[in-house]
Every structure is written in structure tokens, then in C-alpha cells.
Design a protein around this motif. Sequence first.
Motif, PDB file in Angstrom:
ATOM      1  N   ILE A 135       0.961  -1.481   0.080  1.00 55.23           N
ATOM      2  CA  ILE A 135      -0.044   0.134  -0.011  1.00 55.23           C
ATOM      3  C   ILE A 135       0.960   1.242   0.018  1.00 55.23           C
ATOM      4  N   VAL A 136       0.567   1.990  -0.975  1.00 56.67           N
ATOM      5  CA  VAL A 136       1.538   3.048  -1.125  1.00 56.67           C
ATOM      6  C   VAL A 136       0.954   4.413  -1.099  1.00 56.67           C
ATOM      7  N   LYS A 137       1.575   5.694  -0.867  1.00 54.16           N
ATOM      8  CA  LYS A 137       0.725   6.950  -1.048  1.00 54.16           C
ATOM      9  C   LYS A 137       1.717   7.710  -1.982  1.00 54.16           C
ATOM     10  N   ASP A 138       0.864   8.057  -3.100  1.00 55.25           N
ATOM     11  CA  ASP A 138       1.794   8.802  -4.003  1.00 55.25           C
ATOM     12  C   ASP A 138       0.846  10.168  -4.245  1.00 55.25           C
ATOM     13  N   GLY A 139       1.924  11.230  -4.287  1.00 58.90           N
ATOM     14  CA  GLY A 139       1.180  12.750  -4.369  1.00 58.90           C
ATOM     15  C   GLY A 139      -0.209  12.972  -5.068  1.00 58.90           C
ATOM     16  N   SER A 140      -0.362  12.830  -6.231  1.00 61.36           N
ATOM     17  CA  SER A 140      -1.443  13.041  -7.003  1.00 61.36           C
ATOM     18  C   SER A 140      -2.406  11.984  -7.151  1.00 61.36           C
ATOM     19  N   ARG A 141      -2.138  10.750  -7.032  1.00 60.81           N
ATOM     20  CA  ARG A 141      -2.957   9.584  -6.956  1.00 60.81           C
ATOM     21  C   ARG A 141      -3.579   8.962  -5.675  1.00 60.81           C
ATOM     22  N   LEU A 174      -2.824   0.538  -4.040  1.00 61.66           N
ATOM     23  CA  LEU A 174      -2.696  -1.125  -3.602  1.00 61.66           C
ATOM     24  C   LEU A 174      -1.845  -1.580  -4.840  1.00 61.66           C
ATOM     25  N   TYR A 175      -0.525  -1.930  -4.672  1.00 60.89           N
ATOM     26  CA  TYR A 175       0.165  -2.474  -5.750  1.00 60.89           C
ATOM     27  C   TYR A 175       0.371  -3.879  -5.501  1.00 60.89           C
ATOM     28  N   GLN A 176      -0.082  -4.694  -6.497  1.00 58.01           N
ATOM     29  CA  GLN A 176       0.065  -5.999  -6.408  1.00 58.01           C
ATOM     30  C   GLN A 176       1.057  -6.708  -7.566  1.00 58.01           C
ATOM     31  N   ASP A 177       1.859  -7.609  -7.421  1.00 54.31           N
ATOM     32  CA  ASP A 177       2.695  -8.395  -8.291  1.00 54.31           C
ATOM     33  C   ASP A 177       2.890  -9.790  -8.077  1.00 54.31           C
ATOM     34  N   GLU A 178       3.048 -10.490  -8.885  1.00 54.06           N
ATOM     35  CA  GLU A 178       3.589 -11.980  -8.655  1.00 54.06           C
ATOM     36  C   GLU A 178       4.617 -12.059  -9.571  1.00 54.06           C
ATOM     37  N   LYS A 179       5.343 -13.159  -9.122  1.00 49.23           N
ATOM     38  CA  LYS A 179       6.596 -13.795  -9.768  1.00 49.23           C
ATOM     39  C   LYS A 179       6.214 -15.072 -10.334  1.00 49.23           C
ATOM     40  N   SER A 180       6.666 -15.380 -11.595  1.00 42.96           N
ATOM     41  CA  SER A 180       6.198 -16.788 -12.061  1.00 42.96           C
ATOM     42  C   SER A 180       7.395 -17.760 -11.476  1.00 42.96           C
ATOM     43  N   LEU A 181       6.919 -18.833 -10.848  1.00 41.16           N
ATOM     44  CA  LEU A 181       7.748 -19.787 -10.476  1.00 41.16           C
ATOM     45  C   LEU A 181       8.841 -20.313 -11.316  1.00 41.16           C
ATOM     46  N   TYR A 182       8.292 -20.623 -12.685  1.00 40.32           N
ATOM     47  CA  TYR A 182       9.421 -21.034 -13.689  1.00 40.32           C
ATOM     48  C   TYR A 182      10.269 -20.287 -14.206  1.00 40.32           C
ATOM     49  N   THR A 183       9.885 -19.214 -14.713  1.00 35.35           N
ATOM     50  CA  THR A 183      10.650 -18.392 -15.329  1.00 35.35           C
ATOM     51  C   THR A 183      11.127 -17.215 -14.411  1.00 35.35           C
ATOM     52  N   LYS A 184      10.811 -16.834 -13.169  1.00 32.41           N
ATOM     53  CA  LYS A 184      11.451 -15.920 -12.295  1.00 32.41           C
ATOM     54  C   LYS A 184      11.073 -14.264 -12.724  1.00 32.41           C
ATOM     55  N   MET A 185      10.085 -14.288 -13.677  1.00 33.08           N
ATOM     56  CA  MET A 185       9.854 -12.988 -14.293  1.00 33.08           C
ATOM     57  C   MET A 185       8.594 -12.592 -13.732  1.00 33.08           C
ATOM     58  N   TYR A 186       8.262 -11.149 -13.409  1.00 34.62           N
ATOM     59  CA  TYR A 186       7.008 -10.767 -12.724  1.00 34.62           C
ATOM     60  C   TYR A 186       6.130 -10.843 -13.789  1.00 34.62           C
ATOM     61  N   LYS A 187       4.640 -11.008 -13.488  1.00 35.04           N
ATOM     62  CA  LYS A 187       3.608 -11.246 -14.373  1.00 35.04           C
ATOM     63  C   LYS A 187       3.114  -9.835 -14.790  1.00 35.04           C
ATOM     64  N   GLY A 188       3.238  -8.861 -14.019  1.00 36.27           N
ATOM     65  CA  GLY A 188       2.742  -7.435 -14.326  1.00 36.27           C
ATOM     66  C   GLY A 188       2.128  -6.783 -12.931  1.00 36.27           C
ATOM     67  N   LEU A 189       2.257  -5.618 -12.863  1.00 33.88           N
ATOM     68  CA  LEU A 189       1.993  -4.809 -11.683  1.00 33.88           C
ATOM     69  C   LEU A 189       0.394  -4.501 -11.761  1.00 33.88           C
ATOM     70  N   LYS A 190      -0.242  -4.647 -10.934  1.00 32.44           N
ATOM     71  CA  LYS A 190      -1.714  -4.446 -10.758  1.00 32.44           C
ATOM     72  C   LYS A 190      -1.761  -3.056  -9.725  1.00 32.44           C
ATOM     73  N   MET A 191      -2.460  -2.072 -10.115  1.00 30.70           N
ATOM     74  CA  MET A 191      -2.513  -0.819  -9.151  1.00 30.70           C
ATOM     75  C   MET A 191      -3.947  -0.607  -9.038  1.00 30.70           C
ATOM     76  N   THR A 192      -4.598  -0.552  -7.537  1.00 25.80           N
ATOM     77  CA  THR A 192      -5.779  -0.537  -7.418  1.00 25.80           C
ATOM     78  C   THR A 192      -6.047   0.664  -6.535  1.00 25.80           C
ATOM     79  N   PRO A 193      -6.767   1.815  -6.866  1.00 29.99           N
ATOM     80  CA  PRO A 193      -6.905   2.811  -5.938  1.00 29.99           C
ATOM     81  C   PRO A 193      -7.736   2.506  -4.708  1.00 29.99           C
ATOM     82  N   LEU A 194      -7.438   3.148  -3.464  1.00 29.40           N
ATOM     83  CA  LEU A 194      -7.985   3.068  -2.318  1.00 29.40           C
ATOM     84  C   LEU A 194      -8.612   4.090  -1.767  1.00 29.40           C
ATOM     85  N   GLN A 195      -9.607   3.995  -0.892  1.00 28.26           N
ATOM     86  CA  GLN A 195     -10.160   4.974  -0.425  1.00 28.26           C
ATOM     87  C   GLN A 195      -9.469   5.349   0.826  1.00 28.26           C
ATOM     88  N   PRO A 196      -9.054   6.566   1.461  1.00 25.25           N
ATOM     89  CA  PRO A 196      -8.214   6.478   2.586  1.00 25.25           C
ATOM     90  C   PRO A 196      -9.129   6.164   4.024  1.00 25.25           C
TER      91      PRO A 196
END
Length: 77
Positions: free
Chosen positions: A45-51, A55-77
Motif C-alpha cells: 500500500i503506497v501513498k503517491d502525491g496526485s494519485r 494498492l500495488y500487487q505483483d506476482e513472480k512466475s515460479l518457472y521463469t522468475k519473471m514478474y507477471k505484471g503490476l496491478k494498481m488499485t486505487p483505495l479510499q483513505p
Amino acid sequence: MTVDEAVKKYKLEPLNVYTAKAKAKELNVDEVLYMNVQKNKYAYIVKDGSRGFMLYQDEKSLYTKMYKGLKMTPLQP
């Protein structure tokens, strides 16, 4: 979803000052408030000025060790 709901759902924990500053610099945001890392799943959970609170979520593949892609979800305070 609010910040409190996200903390409970993803079992996030607050960070100490030094880790929070390092992660904020790594993610290029103002502040990292909470974090949870389990094997290959990452959640922040990050706080960024204008946004506001995001909630930042990411997952790393067990086979290739590469990240699958960052998901950013806005949250209410």
C-alpha cells in the motif's frame, strides 16, 4: 475498498522507516505504508502525491522468475 480493508484482506504489515524509504525509492512513489511478501506474491500500500493511496500487487512466475505484471488499485483513505 478502504486502506483498512486492504490491510486485513492481504495481511499487510507496517514497515520500519529504513525499509519504507528503500521500497519507496524502488517503486518510485512518495511513501510505502504497508507491505506483504509471500514466496512469489507481493503486495504494497503506497501513498503517491496526485494519485493518493494505491494498492500495488505483483506476482513472480515460479518457472521463469519473471514478474507477471503490476496491478494498481486505487483505495479510499
